[in-house]
Design a protein around this motif. Structure first.
Motif, short mmCIF file in Angstrom:
data_model
loop_
_atom_site.label_atom_id
_atom_site.label_comp_id
_atom_site.label_asym_id
_atom_site.label_seq_id
_atom_site.Cartn_x
_atom_site.Cartn_y
_atom_site.Cartn_z
N GLY A 81 4.61 64.05 30.24
CA GLY A 81 5.69 64.63 29.37
C GLY A 81 6.45 65.92 29.87
O GLY A 81 7.49 66.04 29.77
N LEU B 285 12.53 62.95 21.97
CA LEU B 285 11.74 61.92 22.91
C LEU B 285 10.19 62.48 22.45
O LEU B 285 9.69 63.72 22.17
CB LEU B 285 11.72 62.16 24.41
CG LEU B 285 10.68 61.15 25.14
CD1 LEU B 285 10.58 59.77 24.83
CD2 LEU B 285 10.52 61.50 26.28
N ALA C 262 6.28 61.78 23.85
CA ALA C 262 5.32 61.27 24.94
C ALA C 262 3.96 61.54 24.44
O ALA C 262 3.37 62.36 24.32
CB ALA C 262 5.79 62.16 26.12
N ARG D 222 14.17 68.26 24.24
CA ARG D 222 13.13 68.82 23.69
C ARG D 222 12.09 67.74 23.59
O ARG D 222 12.40 66.38 22.82
CB ARG D 222 13.29 69.38 22.43
CG ARG D 222 12.25 70.10 21.54
CD ARG D 222 12.74 70.78 20.45
NE ARG D 222 11.90 71.59 19.68
CZ ARG D 222 11.34 72.78 19.80
NH1 ARG D 222 11.78 73.49 21.25
NH2 ARG D 222 10.46 73.39 19.02
N ILE D 223 10.95 67.63 24.05
CA ILE D 223 10.04 66.54 24.30
C ILE D 223 8.60 66.84 23.30
O ILE D 223 8.09 67.99 23.43
CB ILE D 223 9.69 66.18 25.63
CG1 ILE D 223 10.84 65.88 26.34
CG2 ILE D 223 8.39 65.07 25.55
CD1 ILE D 223 10.72 65.50 28.02
N PHE E 60 17.13 64.44 28.02
CA PHE E 60 16.19 64.79 26.82
C PHE E 60 16.35 66.36 26.64
O PHE E 60 16.37 67.10 27.89
CB PHE E 60 14.67 64.27 27.03
CG PHE E 60 14.69 62.99 26.95
CD1 PHE E 60 14.92 62.11 25.75
CD2 PHE E 60 14.01 62.23 27.97
CE1 PHE E 60 14.92 60.73 25.79
CE2 PHE E 60 14.03 60.64 28.02
CZ PHE E 60 14.40 60.24 27.02
N ALA F 270 9.84 66.53 31.53
CA ALA F 270 10.80 67.80 30.81
C ALA F 270 11.29 68.55 31.97
O ALA F 270 12.35 69.00 31.90
CB ALA F 270 9.79 68.54 29.85
N VAL G 283 9.03 71.69 25.94
CA VAL G 283 8.05 70.75 25.39
C VAL G 283 7.66 71.61 24.13
O VAL G 283 7.31 72.78 24.07
CB VAL G 283 6.98 70.37 26.36
CG1 VAL G 283 7.58 69.56 27.36
CG2 VAL G 283 6.26 71.67 26.80
N CYS H 231 13.15 67.11 18.17
CA CYS H 231 12.76 66.46 19.41
C CYS H 231 13.54 65.24 19.58
O CYS H 231 13.81 64.51 18.68
CB CYS H 231 11.30 66.14 19.29
SG CYS H 231 10.28 67.77 19.24
#
Length: 145
Positions: free
Chosen positions: A22, A110, A112, A4-5, A2, A26, A33, A108
């Protein structure tokens, strides 16, 4: 994995648990994030237009103050983990929609988030924003319980 969360938060204990999860993810992926807090509009019933405007202004001011505090907590968690951090404060009548739009705009990969936020009457009135995000999202959702 990933890059960008998105971390939606409503300031509840469970949403902060999802934030920590999260941020940890990350850190392990070398991702950044983006924390978001969505402020729904004031739901008021009043008879005088000036009263409505005053109540809405007071509500927006207070809601912004709370949202900034929630986002500052997320910044502290991300900073301690050494994870790149951004924040957004969004006003919108449909929090799930604002979350999905932000995820798309910010690219993004993902989201969370907590399985549910505040309890009681607030949850009954708003419904489950997490459920709506799960149903409509085109990217993976990590749900924290």
């Amino acid at each position: 994995m990933f890059k960008r969360i998105l971390l939606p938060t409503d300031g509840s204990e469970l949403s902060m648990k999802a934030v920590r999860l999260g941020v940890d993810l990350a850190k392990s992926c070398g991702a950044s994030v983006l924390a978001i807090h969505v402020v729904p509009p004031a739901q008021t019933i009043a008879y005088v237009a000036e009263m409505i405007a005053s109540l809405e202004f007071d509500y927006a001011k207070e809601a912004t103050r709370h949202a900034e505090r929630y986002l500052d907590v997320v910044r502290t968690i991300a900073d301690k983990a050494g994870v790149p951090f951004e924040r957004r404060l969004v006003f919108g009548s449909q929090p799930y929609q604002a979350i999905l739009e932000t995820a798309a705009e910010a690219k993004c990969d993902l989201i969370a988030m907590a399985s549910h936020g505040w309890e009681g009457v607030a949850r009954l009135l708003m419904g489950s924003e997490t459920h709506k995000v799960i149903l409509k999202s085109e990217i993976p959702i990590l749900v924290c319980r």
